[in-house]
Scaffold this motif. Structure first.
Motif, PDB file in Angstrom:
ATOM      1  N   UNK A  10       9.657   6.294 -13.543  1.00 47.65           N
ATOM      2  CA  UNK A  10       9.912   5.252 -12.562  1.00 47.65           C
ATOM      3  C   UNK A  10       8.922   5.379 -11.403  1.00 47.65           C
ATOM      4  N   UNK A  11       8.578   6.609 -11.029  1.00 43.77           N
ATOM      5  CA  UNK A  11       7.623   6.814  -9.940  1.00 43.77           C
ATOM      6  C   UNK A  11       6.265   6.189 -10.277  1.00 43.77           C
ATOM      7  N   UNK A  16       2.909   1.009  -8.292  1.00 42.22           N
ATOM      8  CA  UNK A  16       2.214  -0.266  -8.434  1.00 42.22           C
ATOM      9  C   UNK A  16       2.763  -1.279  -7.433  1.00 42.22           C
ATOM     10  N   UNK A  17       1.871  -1.994  -6.771  1.00 40.08           N
ATOM     11  CA  UNK A  17       2.259  -3.066  -5.854  1.00 40.08           C
ATOM     12  C   UNK A  17       2.180  -4.369  -6.635  1.00 40.08           C
ATOM     13  N   UNK A  18       3.306  -4.733  -7.263  1.00 40.55           N
ATOM     14  CA  UNK A  18       3.392  -5.953  -8.061  1.00 40.55           C
ATOM     15  C   UNK A  18       4.191  -6.951  -7.240  1.00 40.55           C
ATOM     16  N   UNK A  71      -0.754  -7.676  -9.714  1.00 39.65           N
ATOM     17  CA  UNK A  71      -0.809  -6.266  -9.339  1.00 39.65           C
ATOM     18  C   UNK A  71      -1.896  -6.175  -8.272  1.00 39.65           C
ATOM     19  N   UNK A  72      -1.496  -5.700  -7.089  1.00 39.36           N
ATOM     20  CA  UNK A  72      -2.382  -5.785  -5.918  1.00 39.36           C
ATOM     21  C   UNK A  72      -3.078  -4.479  -5.544  1.00 39.36           C
ATOM     22  N   UNK A  73      -2.730  -3.365  -6.174  1.00 36.06           N
ATOM     23  CA  UNK A  73      -3.294  -2.090  -5.726  1.00 36.06           C
ATOM     24  C   UNK A  73      -3.954  -1.292  -6.844  1.00 36.06           C
TER      25      UNK A  73
END
Length: 114
Positions: A10-11, A16-18, A71-73
């Protein structure tokens, strides 16, 4: 059948910045190796983020204003001299066309995916 990828924690997912974004600009990208657009997306930050996206089965006008999942990162990637900053998520249909993923209803720009 496509086999499952190895188990992730989960980590791993939480890093992820979704989030939901709104397409605000679509430009042709003739220098890309595969047919692509330069796509500007509002993801709820202080600026528009850009993506090189192989989604040319859509007319640019049909993409403008649409909500997409991004996904931004993942970090920037140089594609034919263009800096792609985010990944617009999609999946291929039976004919091999990329279908852009988006919410089934109106969701606020910048809303995180969980």
């Amino acid at each position: 059948m496509v086999p499952l990828k190895p188990q992730a924690s989960y980590d791993d997912f939480a890093r992820l910045d979704i989030r939901i974004g709104r397409v605000v600009e679509v430009q042709p990208f003739p220098r890309a190796r595969n047919p692509s657009y330069k796509v500007g997306v509002d993801v709820g930050t202080d600026r528009i983020m850009w993506s090189s996206a192989q989604i040319t089965n859509y007319e640019s006008a049909a993409l403008l204003g649409s909500l997409v999942v991004c996904v931004c990162n993942l970090g920037s990637k140089n594609i034919a001299g263009f800096t792609s900053e985010l990944l617009i998520l999609g999946a291929k249909d039976a004919d091999g066309r990329v279908i852009v993923l988006g919410p089934r209803g109106e969701v606020a720009v910048g809303e995180p995916i969980f």
